[in-house]
Design a protein around this motif. Structure first.
Motif, PDB file in Angstrom:
ATOM      1  N   TYR A  11      -4.218  -9.834   2.124  1.00 58.34           N
ATOM      2  CA  TYR A  11      -5.007  -8.761   1.351  1.00 58.34           C
ATOM      3  C   TYR A  11      -6.216  -9.391   0.533  1.00 58.34           C
ATOM      4  O   TYR A  11      -7.156  -8.663   0.298  1.00 58.34           O
ATOM      5  CB  TYR A  11      -3.903  -8.496   0.043  1.00 58.34           C
ATOM      6  N   LEU A  21      -5.180  -2.385   4.276  1.00 60.38           N
ATOM      7  CA  LEU A  21      -4.784  -1.075   3.748  1.00 60.38           C
ATOM      8  C   LEU A  21      -5.684   0.170   3.738  1.00 60.38           C
ATOM      9  O   LEU A  21      -5.387   1.209   3.132  1.00 60.38           O
ATOM     10  CB  LEU A  21      -3.961  -1.254   2.384  1.00 60.38           C
ATOM     11  N   PRO A  23      -7.939   2.998   4.822  1.00 62.44           N
ATOM     12  CA  PRO A  23      -7.445   4.239   5.733  1.00 62.44           C
ATOM     13  C   PRO A  23      -8.624   4.268   6.700  1.00 62.44           C
ATOM     14  O   PRO A  23      -9.863   4.338   6.485  1.00 62.44           O
ATOM     15  CB  PRO A  23      -7.222   5.381   4.863  1.00 62.44           C
ATOM     16  N   ARG A  32      -4.886   6.696   8.717  1.00 57.19           N
ATOM     17  CA  ARG A  32      -3.806   5.692   8.883  1.00 57.19           C
ATOM     18  C   ARG A  32      -4.481   4.338   8.770  1.00 57.19           C
ATOM     19  O   ARG A  32      -5.831   4.075   8.929  1.00 57.19           O
ATOM     20  CB  ARG A  32      -3.078   5.727  10.388  1.00 57.19           C
ATOM     21  N   THR A  33      -3.721   3.526   8.057  1.00 56.95           N
ATOM     22  CA  THR A  33      -4.346   2.261   7.679  1.00 56.95           C
ATOM     23  C   THR A  33      -4.791   1.378   8.836  1.00 56.95           C
ATOM     24  O   THR A  33      -4.073   1.340   9.942  1.00 56.95           O
ATOM     25  CB  THR A  33      -3.055   1.516   6.525  1.00 56.95           C
ATOM     26  N   GLN A  36      -1.952  -0.329  10.532  1.00 49.57           N
ATOM     27  CA  GLN A  36      -1.062   0.174  11.438  1.00 49.57           C
ATOM     28  C   GLN A  36      -1.916   0.629  12.609  1.00 49.57           C
ATOM     29  O   GLN A  36      -1.251   0.498  13.649  1.00 49.57           O
ATOM     30  CB  GLN A  36      -0.871   1.889  10.719  1.00 49.57           C
ATOM     31  N   ARG A  59       2.512  -5.567  -0.818  1.00 47.34           N
ATOM     32  CA  ARG A  59       1.895  -4.296  -0.419  1.00 47.34           C
ATOM     33  C   ARG A  59       1.466  -4.134   0.938  1.00 47.34           C
ATOM     34  O   ARG A  59       1.979  -3.025   1.703  1.00 47.34           O
ATOM     35  CB  ARG A  59       0.216  -4.182  -1.169  1.00 47.34           C
ATOM     36  N   ILE A  60       1.152  -5.022   1.799  1.00 48.88           N
ATOM     37  CA  ILE A  60       0.887  -4.986   3.161  1.00 48.88           C
ATOM     38  C   ILE A  60       2.432  -5.076   3.842  1.00 48.88           C
ATOM     39  O   ILE A  60       2.723  -4.258   4.834  1.00 48.88           O
ATOM     40  CB  ILE A  60       0.138  -6.227   3.928  1.00 48.88           C
ATOM     41  N   ASP A  62       5.107  -3.723   2.677  1.00 51.50           N
ATOM     42  CA  ASP A  62       5.617  -2.344   2.585  1.00 51.50           C
ATOM     43  C   ASP A  62       4.978  -1.504   3.392  1.00 51.50           C
ATOM     44  O   ASP A  62       5.860  -0.684   3.865  1.00 51.50           O
ATOM     45  CB  ASP A  62       5.687  -2.057   0.921  1.00 51.50           C
ATOM     46  N   GLU A  63       3.714  -1.484   3.480  1.00 52.96           N
ATOM     47  CA  GLU A  63       2.984  -0.294   4.238  1.00 52.96           C
ATOM     48  C   GLU A  63       3.606  -0.604   5.826  1.00 52.96           C
ATOM     49  O   GLU A  63       3.913   0.349   6.383  1.00 52.96           O
ATOM     50  CB  GLU A  63       1.523  -0.958   4.270  1.00 52.96           C
ATOM     51  N   GLY A  66       6.995   0.766   6.452  1.00 45.77           N
ATOM     52  CA  GLY A  66       6.918   2.247   6.471  1.00 45.77           C
ATOM     53  C   GLY A  66       6.488   2.726   7.518  1.00 45.77           C
ATOM     54  O   GLY A  66       7.095   3.860   7.858  1.00 45.77           O
ATOM     55  N   PHE A  67       5.800   2.068   8.571  1.00 46.57           N
ATOM     56  CA  PHE A  67       5.267   2.868   9.892  1.00 46.57           C
ATOM     57  C   PHE A  67       6.338   2.136  11.033  1.00 46.57           C
ATOM     58  O   PHE A  67       6.034   2.385  11.988  1.00 46.57           O
ATOM     59  CB  PHE A  67       3.987   2.856  10.202  1.00 46.57           C
TER      60      PHE A  67
END
Length: 266
Positions: A11, A21, A23, A32-33, A36, A59-60, A62-63, A66-67
């Motif tokens: 980060y 993160l 987009p 999409r980030t 991702q 944060r990264i 969790d992202e 998530g995908f």
């Protein structure tokens, strides 16, 4: 030979905090980030046995979870992506024959760049590291020169010998040229694609070496290998009509989105 692809993502980027993160909007209008899109590029590579996102940031993490990515948490002490890949490989217990560092700022990396890179390292047992290089057309080179004139750091360029062993990498445009080329015209400049394939012994040794003067001045992690006399094989790859650019600065976001729209990339 088993292959691990690690995507180092931090980060606290000095030039672009929070970059993983950010987009990016595709040709279909969906955002999409960056992390991702980098993971999707890695998942398209044939022959990879495992793909992980390596980060020290919740944060990264969790992202990525998530995908659907696998995440390896690494130390905040890692000084660059190579050190983070070395730690990720160790956390996973080692055992891979080749570790690929697909840096998380290159979402336009075609799968064949990585496949050709791995094949090149397998075919050259004397090399400990391999990295792709792409001959610039005029459009890419002129973009590099425009960035430098504006005081921005754009892509990295590479020079290598007849044996394809790297001589140097720089954020300046090397070899020296000021000529303007036509958009489709081939040039003598090679864009260094920010992907690496390492043999485990070289990768595990890397964090124990202190950064040298060249790495410190250029801010290029691969120079640590050259300063230690280690061989880096430059594998020339073909664009095959695809545009390639890395996200180094906020100004690169619209440039990459425009390329994705032009290529019809969702």
């Amino acid at each position: 030979m088993s292959v691990l692809i690690a995507i180092p993502a931090r980060y606290a980027s000095s030039r672009y905090p929070g970059k993983p993160l950010v987009p990016l909007r595709g040709a279909d209008g969906v955002s999409r980030t960056l992390v991702q899109r980098s993971w999707e590029a890695a998942m398209a590579v044939k022959g990879a046995d495992r793909v992980v996102v390596a980060t020290d940031d919740d944060r990264i993490r969790d992202e990525a979870l998530g995908f659907g990515a696998e995440v390896v948490m690494t130390s905040s002490d890692c000084r660059n992506g190579t050190e983070r890949c070395a730690e990720a490989h160790a956390v996973l217990g080692g055992g891979f024959d080749i570790v690929v560092n697909l840096q998380g700022d290159a979402p336009l990396t075609p799968h064949w760049f990585v496949e050709d890179l791995v094949a090149g390292l397998r075919a050259d047992p004397a090399s400990e590291v391999a990295t792709p290089v792409l001959r610039c057309d005029g459009r890419a080179l002129n973009g590099f020169l425009d960035d430098r004139r504006a005081g921005r750091v754009g892509g990295t360029t590479a020079v290598f010998g007849h044996d394809r062993q790297a001589l140097y990498f720089s954020k300046e445009v090397i070899p020296y040229t000021t000529r303007r080329y036509g958009d489709e015209e081939p040039t003598p400049v090679f864009h260094h694609v920010g992907v690496y394939a390492y043999r485990p012994a070289a990768l595990s040794a890397y964090p124990g070496w202190e950064p040298g003067a060249l790495e410190t001045l250029e801010g290029l992690e691969q120079l640590r290998f050259l300063e230690r006399g280690r061989r880096i094989l430059c594998v020339e790859v073909e664009a095959k009509g695809r545009q390639f650019w890395e996200l180094n600065n906020p100004e690169d976001v619209p440039r990459i989105e425009a390329m994705m729209a032009e290529m019809g990339m969702a």
